[in-house]
Scaffold this motif. Structure first.
Motif, PDB file in Angstrom:
ATOM      1  N   ARG A   1       0.821  -1.221   0.000  1.00 49.12           N
ATOM      2  CA  ARG A   1       0.000   0.000   0.000  1.00 49.12           C
ATOM      3  C   ARG A   1       0.848   1.261   0.000  1.00 49.12           C
ATOM      4  O   ARG A   1       0.486   2.263  -0.635  1.00 49.12           O
ATOM      5  N   PHE A   2       1.996   1.236   0.691  1.00 53.52           N
ATOM      6  CA  PHE A   2       2.744   2.482   0.886  1.00 53.52           C
ATOM      7  C   PHE A   2       4.060   2.548   0.117  1.00 53.52           C
ATOM      8  O   PHE A   2       4.811   3.510   0.273  1.00 53.52           O
ATOM      9  N   MET A   3       4.349   1.565  -0.749  1.00 49.78           N
ATOM     10  CA  MET A   3       5.620   1.549  -1.459  1.00 49.78           C
ATOM     11  C   MET A   3       5.636   2.350  -2.745  1.00 49.78           C
ATOM     12  O   MET A   3       6.692   2.569  -3.336  1.00 49.78           O
ATOM     13  N   GLU A   4       4.479   2.797  -3.222  1.00 49.31           N
ATOM     14  CA  GLU A   4       4.402   3.477  -4.514  1.00 49.31           C
ATOM     15  C   GLU A   4       5.387   4.642  -4.671  1.00 49.31           C
ATOM     16  O   GLU A   4       6.086   4.729  -5.700  1.00 49.31           O
ATOM     17  N   PRO A   5       5.506   5.564  -3.692  1.00 58.28           N
ATOM     18  CA  PRO A   5       6.462   6.668  -3.872  1.00 58.28           C
ATOM     19  C   PRO A   5       7.905   6.191  -4.029  1.00 58.28           C
ATOM     20  O   PRO A   5       8.683   6.780  -4.788  1.00 58.28           O
ATOM     21  N   LEU A   6       8.272   5.124  -3.323  1.00 57.75           N
ATOM     22  CA  LEU A   6       9.629   4.597  -3.432  1.00 57.75           C
ATOM     23  C   LEU A   6       9.854   3.963  -4.803  1.00 57.75           C
ATOM     24  O   LEU A   6      10.921   4.131  -5.417  1.00 57.75           O
ATOM     25  N   LEU A   7       8.857   3.242  -5.304  1.00 58.78           N
ATOM     26  CA  LEU A   7       8.965   2.661  -6.646  1.00 58.78           C
ATOM     27  C   LEU A   7       9.138   3.753  -7.694  1.00 58.78           C
ATOM     28  O   LEU A   7       9.987   3.651  -8.589  1.00 58.78           O
ATOM     29  N   ASN A   8       8.338   4.803  -7.587  1.00 63.36           N
ATOM     30  CA  ASN A   8       8.438   5.906  -8.547  1.00 63.36           C
ATOM     31  C   ASN A   8       9.787   6.595  -8.474  1.00 63.36           C
ATOM     32  O   ASN A   8      10.337   7.016  -9.498  1.00 63.36           O
ATOM     33  N   ALA A   9      10.328   6.723  -7.267  1.00 60.63           N
ATOM     34  CA  ALA A   9      11.634   7.371  -7.099  1.00 60.63           C
ATOM     35  C   ALA A   9      12.759   6.515  -7.680  1.00 60.63           C
ATOM     36  O   ALA A   9      13.710   7.038  -8.257  1.00 60.63           O
ATOM     37  N   LEU A  10      12.645   5.206  -7.555  1.00 62.78           N
ATOM     38  CA  LEU A  10      13.685   4.315  -8.069  1.00 62.78           C
ATOM     39  C   LEU A  10      13.672   4.231  -9.589  1.00 62.78           C
ATOM     40  O   LEU A  10      14.718   4.136 -10.228  1.00 62.78           O
ATOM     41  N   GLY A  11      12.498   4.264 -10.202  1.00 64.64           N
ATOM     42  CA  GLY A  11      12.422   4.232 -11.660  1.00 64.64           C
ATOM     43  C   GLY A  11      13.130   3.022 -12.251  1.00 64.64           C
ATOM     44  O   GLY A  11      12.911   1.884 -11.846  1.00 64.64           O
ATOM     45  N   LEU A  12      14.016   3.258 -13.214  1.00 64.19           N
ATOM     46  CA  LEU A  12      14.727   2.167 -13.876  1.00 64.19           C
ATOM     47  C   LEU A  12      15.608   1.364 -12.924  1.00 64.19           C
ATOM     48  O   LEU A  12      15.965   0.225 -13.216  1.00 64.19           O
ATOM     49  N   PHE A  13      15.941   1.943 -11.792  1.00 60.18           N
ATOM     50  CA  PHE A  13      16.777   1.221 -10.829  1.00 60.18           C
ATOM     51  C   PHE A  13      16.027   0.043 -10.212  1.00 60.18           C
ATOM     52  O   PHE A  13      16.628  -0.788  -9.531  1.00 60.18           O
ATOM     53  N   LEU A  14      14.727  -0.039 -10.458  1.00 61.93           N
ATOM     54  CA  LEU A  14      13.965  -1.204 -10.005  1.00 61.93           C
ATOM     55  C   LEU A  14      14.430  -2.481 -10.681  1.00 61.93           C
ATOM     56  O   LEU A  14      14.241  -3.582 -10.156  1.00 61.93           O
ATOM     57  N   LEU A  15      15.033  -2.354 -11.869  1.00 67.20           N
ATOM     58  CA  LEU A  15      15.518  -3.532 -12.581  1.00 67.20           C
ATOM     59  C   LEU A  15      16.461  -4.370 -11.718  1.00 67.20           C
ATOM     60  O   LEU A  15      16.467  -5.600 -11.798  1.00 67.20           O
ATOM     61  N   ALA A  16      17.225  -3.694 -10.868  1.00 69.78           N
ATOM     62  CA  ALA A  16      18.185  -4.406 -10.009  1.00 69.78           C
ATOM     63  C   ALA A  16      17.489  -5.246  -8.946  1.00 69.78           C
ATOM     64  O   ALA A  16      18.116  -6.132  -8.348  1.00 69.78           O
ATOM     65  N   HIS A  17      16.191  -4.994  -8.717  1.00 70.25           N
ATOM     66  CA  HIS A  17      15.458  -5.712  -7.665  1.00 70.25           C
ATOM     67  C   HIS A  17      14.471  -6.734  -8.229  1.00 70.25           C
ATOM     68  O   HIS A  17      13.727  -7.361  -7.472  1.00 70.25           O
TER      69      HIS A  17
ATOM     70  N   GLU B   1       1.670  -2.813 -12.190  1.00 76.38           N
ATOM     71  CA  GLU B   1       1.477  -1.852 -13.279  1.00 76.38           C
ATOM     72  C   GLU B   1       2.499  -0.726 -13.190  1.00 76.38           C
ATOM     73  O   GLU B   1       3.060  -0.290 -14.196  1.00 76.38           O
ATOM     74  N   THR B   2       2.759  -0.266 -11.978  1.00 77.25           N
ATOM     75  CA  THR B   2       3.757   0.790 -11.780  1.00 77.25           C
ATOM     76  C   THR B   2       5.137   0.325 -12.227  1.00 77.25           C
ATOM     77  O   THR B   2       5.862   1.054 -12.923  1.00 77.25           O
ATOM     78  N   VAL B   3       5.528  -0.874 -11.820  1.00 73.65           N
ATOM     79  CA  VAL B   3       6.848  -1.407 -12.167  1.00 73.65           C
ATOM     80  C   VAL B   3       6.994  -1.541 -13.674  1.00 73.65           C
ATOM     81  O   VAL B   3       8.024  -1.158 -14.251  1.00 73.65           O
ATOM     82  N   VAL B   4       5.968  -2.066 -14.333  1.00 71.29           N
ATOM     83  CA  VAL B   4       6.030  -2.226 -15.790  1.00 71.29           C
ATOM     84  C   VAL B   4       6.101  -0.857 -16.467  1.00 71.29           C
ATOM     85  O   VAL B   4       6.885  -0.644 -17.411  1.00 71.29           O
ATOM     86  N   ARG B   5       5.299   0.080 -15.992  1.00 70.44           N
ATOM     87  CA  ARG B   5       5.293   1.425 -16.581  1.00 70.44           C
ATOM     88  C   ARG B   5       6.637   2.108 -16.430  1.00 70.44           C
ATOM     89  O   ARG B   5       7.103   2.806 -17.345  1.00 70.44           O
ATOM     90  N   LEU B   6       7.296   1.925 -15.299  1.00 71.93           N
ATOM     91  CA  LEU B   6       8.555   2.619 -15.032  1.00 71.93           C
ATOM     92  C   LEU B   6       9.748   1.987 -15.730  1.00 71.93           C
ATOM     93  O   LEU B   6      10.726   2.672 -16.040  1.00 71.93           O
ATOM     94  N   THR B   7       9.690   0.692 -15.971  1.00 72.93           N
ATOM     95  CA  THR B   7      10.891  -0.010 -16.444  1.00 72.93           C
ATOM     96  C   THR B   7      10.790  -0.526 -17.875  1.00 72.93           C
ATOM     97  O   THR B   7      11.810  -0.827 -18.496  1.00 72.93           O
ATOM     98  N   TRP B   8       9.559  -0.673 -18.414  1.00 72.18           N
ATOM     99  CA  TRP B   8       9.381  -1.254 -19.760  1.00 72.18           C
ATOM    100  C   TRP B   8      10.259  -2.496 -19.897  1.00 72.18           C
ATOM    101  O   TRP B   8      11.236  -2.501 -20.640  1.00 72.18           O
ATOM    102  N   ILE B   9       9.898  -3.533 -19.207  1.00 75.00           N
ATOM    103  CA  ILE B   9      10.751  -4.721 -19.073  1.00 75.00           C
ATOM    104  C   ILE B   9      10.792  -5.539 -20.368  1.00 75.00           C
ATOM    105  O   ILE B   9      10.326  -6.663 -20.459  1.00 75.00           O
ATOM    106  N   ARG B  10      11.422  -4.990 -21.405  1.00 76.10           N
ATOM    107  CA  ARG B  10      11.360  -5.575 -22.745  1.00 76.10           C
ATOM    108  C   ARG B  10      12.119  -6.887 -22.851  1.00 76.10           C
ATOM    109  O   ARG B  10      11.637  -7.851 -23.427  1.00 76.10           O
ATOM    110  N   ASN B  11      13.317  -6.926 -22.376  1.00 75.41           N
ATOM    111  CA  ASN B  11      14.162  -8.091 -22.606  1.00 75.41           C
ATOM    112  C   ASN B  11      14.439  -8.852 -21.319  1.00 75.41           C
ATOM    113  O   ASN B  11      15.514  -9.393 -21.126  1.00 75.41           O
ATOM    114  N   SER B  12      13.462  -8.864 -20.458  1.00 72.67           N
ATOM    115  CA  SER B  12      13.645  -9.546 -19.177  1.00 72.67           C
ATOM    116  C   SER B  12      13.130 -10.973 -19.242  1.00 72.67           C
ATOM    117  O   SER B  12      12.084 -11.243 -19.842  1.00 72.67           O
TER     118      SER B  12
END
Length: 427
Positions: A292-308, A336-347
């Motif tokens: 519920r409360f992780m959305e701001p952190l996900l948005n702040a990380l952006g493409l760096f979410l790929l590492a997680h 949906e947020t993770v996909v929108r931020l990272t566009w996980i094309r070749n994962s």
């Protein structure tokens, strides 16, 4: 202040008498070592109290009554046995008394009653917070304590009451005035976070959340990383305060290090939280709070979410099929947020992700929340398709002949329909 000392003394007695009367006839049934009722009565002025002579004594007398009012008002939001016995009539009486004190104290000020209350709290904070900090410290423990030190330590109930008072005083002040007393609030709230008791920690975290929402990162100054470290150290906390840890950690790291996902604090806090939910993935309260409360952190990380990804997606895949709808909907929203931020094309995640989404789409047919779940799934599938990844087309080819998914496939490859139209056609 224009009021004479005798007038003030009389008014304080008048305000406290109805509170004392209700207190005396209200029983406190508790197994605690400390009587909140006795403490409240000791804070109220009475006819034997010495008359006020100077400004210091006046403020000290107001402070005592304010501390009593803080406890009475805090009972509204606390379930702890030290405060849960207080009836609403007493809470209302305490809050009314403090409002009247603030009106009397600033009788010549043209400000509204709300502003006068805040002004009085600000004036009291320099004498209240050091006392509360000392009370909290006196019941904290240390592994290095010898026997005599442990015996001398005050019962934890004193710290629990003090940290409720701390929370009340802090939350009476908002922006921009809270920034002016930030240097007073932070050391006291940090003392609460360092305490061993979850009840003390939790109230300290709530105080910090209010502070963080009402001051800027520059107002926190050199305290920023100190507070973040305190949050980090408390992530592995008891269930009852996990939600406060998540809220505070996300709020602080995104405020203190905005637009800087390379800050080591993002990785430290994200990894610690992931490790914690990995160890207890079936703990419903923890996963819901985190999601519920992780959305701001996900948005702040952006493409760096790929590492997680290697840690996030196994959790998402497990939680997508939970029995409770709240978890399922929250997972899909975060997904949906993770996909929108990272566009996980070749994962390598894509084939499994499509498989899990398709499975959930089918399973949802019997759920009350079917339309909400399916709308989110369709949005995620569209995002995956719009990333133009051949992986997605390959993954979807495994399902395109499924008659139960024919309308889904048509929607994914057609921009003319809406997800709402599809859901209506299937109803």
């Amino acid at each position: 202040m224009s009021n004479t000392t005798s007038d003030l003394h009389s008014r304080l007695l008048r305000l406290s008498e109805p509170i004392a009367e209700i207190l005396r006839r209200t029983p406190q049934e508790t197994t605690a070592k400390v009587s909140t009722k006795d403490i409240l009565l000791s804070l109220l002025p009475n006819t034997s109290s010495p008359h006020l002579i100077n400004e210091e004594e006046r403020l000290a007398s107001i402070k005592s009554l304010a501390l009593a009012c803080a406890l009475l008002s805090s009972s509204r939001s606390s379930t702890h046995e030290l405060l849960s016995w207080i009836p609403e009539s007493l809470s209302i009486a305490g809050e009314s008394a403090f409002r009247e004190i603030s009106r009397d104290y600033f009788s010549e000020s043209p400000n509204s009653n709300g502003e006068k209350l805040e002004e009085l709290v600000i004036e009291l904070l320099p004498i209240v917070l050091p006392e509360l900090k000392d009370t909290i410290e006196e019941s904290s423990n240390s592994e290095a304590e010898d026997g005599s030190a442990a015996i001398a330590r005050k019962p934890v109930e004193y710290a629990i009451l003090a940290v409720h008072q701390l929370r009340w005083f802090v939350t009476q002040v908002e922006k921009p005035n809270l920034a002016k007393v930030c240097n007073l609030v932070v050391p006291c709230a940090l003392t609460a976070l360092d305490h061993w008791s979850p009840q003390v920690k939790g109230q300290g975290m709530i105080s910090f959340v209010h502070l963080a929402k009402n001051v800027s990162s520059s107002d926190l100054g050199s305290y920023g990383d100190v507070v973040l470290d305190a949050c980090y150290q408390n992530i592995a906390s008891d269930d009852e305060i996990w939600i406060h840890v998540v809220v505070l950690s996300v709020l602080l790291v995104t405020k203190i290090h905005p637009n800087n996902p390379r800050s080591p604090w993002y990785e430290k806090i994200m990894n610690e939280m992931l490790g914690h939910v990995e160890r207890q993935p079936r703990n419903k309260e923890r996963r819901i709070a985190w999601l519920r409360f992780m959305e701001p952190l996900l948005n702040a990380l952006g493409l760096f979410l790929l590492a997680h990804f290697r840690r996030i997606f196994p959790l998402f895949f497990q939680w997508m099929h939970s029995d409770d709808a709240e978890t399922v909907l929250l997972v899909l929203e975060r997904l949906e947020t993770v996909v929108r931020l990272t566009w996980i094309r070749n994962s390598p995640v894509i084939p499994r992700l499509v498989e899990e989404l398709v499975s959930l789409y089918k399973q949802s047919s019997m759920r009350k929340e079917r339309d909400e779940i399916r709308a989110l799934i369709l949005r995620i599938l569209m995002l995956l398709r719009e990333s133009k990844g051949l992986q997605f087309e390959s993954a979807w080819s495994q399902h395109k002949e499924d008659p139960n998914l024919s309308t889904v496939g048509e929607y994914i490859w057609s921009r003319s329909s809406s997800s709402e139209d599809l859901l209506r056609s299937e109803s």
